[in-house]
Design an enzyme around this catalytic site. Structure first.
Site, PDB file in Angstrom:
ATOM      1  N   LYS A   1     123.479  -9.697 141.554  1.00 13.31           N
ATOM      2  CA  LYS A   1     123.865  -8.822 140.444  1.00 13.31           C
ATOM      3  C   LYS A   1     124.779  -9.603 139.504  1.00 13.31           C
ATOM      4  O   LYS A   1     125.790 -10.181 139.941  1.00 13.31           O
ATOM      5  CB  LYS A   1     124.575  -7.603 141.029  1.00 13.31           C
ATOM      6  CG  LYS A   1     124.509  -6.360 140.177  1.00 13.31           C
ATOM      7  CD  LYS A   1     125.018  -5.176 141.000  1.00 13.31           C
ATOM      8  CE  LYS A   1     125.166  -3.939 140.170  1.00 13.31           C
ATOM      9  NZ  LYS A   1     125.809  -2.854 140.943  1.00 13.31           N
TER      10      LYS A   1
HETATM   11  O1  G3P Z   1     125.966   0.932 139.932  1.00 18.80           O
HETATM   12  C1  G3P Z   1     127.005   1.084 139.011  1.00 18.80           C
HETATM   13  C2  G3P Z   1     127.731   2.328 139.319  1.00 18.80           C
HETATM   14  O2  G3P Z   1     128.320   2.205 140.576  1.00 18.80           O
HETATM   15  C3  G3P Z   1     128.761   2.738 138.365  1.00 18.80           C
HETATM   16  O3  G3P Z   1     129.021   4.079 138.617  1.00 18.80           O
HETATM   17  O4  G3P Z   1     130.244   6.168 138.613  1.00 18.80           O
HETATM   18  O5  G3P Z   1     131.479   3.973 138.563  1.00 18.80           O
HETATM   19  O6  G3P Z   1     130.229   4.777 136.562  1.00 18.80           O
HETATM   20  P1  G3P Z   1     130.303   4.776 138.056  1.00 18.80           P
END
Ligand code: G3P
Length: 218
Positions: free
Chosen positions: A84
């Site tokens: 990633k």
């Molecule tokens: O895969 C990316 C994701 O984990 C981000 O999620 O909820 O932190 O915006 P969030």
């Protein structure tokens, strides 16, 4: 549509895997910090043993050479590791190099169609647009998914659209209707996908009626 779990919690990964509908795992540095992961490479190896599908492991270097060194090491852990890489200039260069070397990548932190276009041209295996974080700033995250899906279709790019920063089941439903390839979800969202109050009410009634029948037959 493929279902990935977005977590660094092994218990959650196991539980989702046991449901039989899990196609892969995404992790990120914040999720690892939340779980206090001390041996990152060992942790990725453990997930790869458990799950057959793609497991995204994120580099933390922000320079080209550092990303290459880290990414190659991560890719060596198991065949299903996907490196990633953040969507910055050195990240795009690294994705192009990884792609030429046959190392699969997930280009993360995507917030625009032009970013997604460049990532596809560099040969990213996945593009990860963050829908929830766009919604957070009053911008329609799912509109971005629609645009990227259409754009990739226009040119036949192989890059898969991995919808990230999913916050609720409607994000998943809309992503599926738009033809996105993958939804990566926190575990509670996976659980919510199958929840419906009418299912619970209906099941309770079936079982109550069945038990009444059994009582009447005694
Ligand atoms: O895969 C990316 C994701 O984990 C981000 O999620 O909820 O932190 O915006 P969030």
């Amino acid at each position: 549509m493929k279902f990935f779990i977005d977590t660094a919690n092994l218990g959650e990964i196991r539980e989702a895997h046991e449901m039989g509908v899990l196609d892969g795992v995404t992790t990120n540095p914040s999720l690892c910090a939340k779980e206090g992961i001390s041996d990152f490479e060992g942790f990725i190896a453990e997930i790869c043993d458990l799950v057959e599908g793609d497991v995204s492991a994120e580099v933390v270097s922000t320079d080209f050479n550092g990303m290459l060194e880290e990414g190659r090491r991560l890719a060596g852990i198991a065949e299903n590791v996907v490196v990633k890489v953040p969507l910055i200039k050195d990240g795009i260069k690294a994705i192009k190099t990884f792609s030429d070397e046959g190392i699969k990548t997930n280009c993360t932190l995507c917030f625009s169609t032009t970013q997604a276009l460049v990532a596809a041209k560099a040969g990213a295996g996945y593009i990860s647009p963050f829908v929830g974080r766009l919604d957070d700033i009053s911008t329609d995250g799912m509109q971005l998914i629609a645009e990227i899906v259409q754009m990739y279709e226009n040119y036949g790019y192989d890059t898969e659209v991995l919808v990230a920063s999913i916050r609720h089941p409607m994000h998943v439903a809309e992503a599926a209707q738009l033809g996105a390839d993958v939804s990566t979800m926190p575990f509670p969202v996976i659980e919510k996908l199958i929840k419906h109050p009418l299912t619970d009410i209906g099941l309770k009634k079936f079982l109550d009626d069945w038990n009444k029948l059994q009582d009447s037959l005694k």
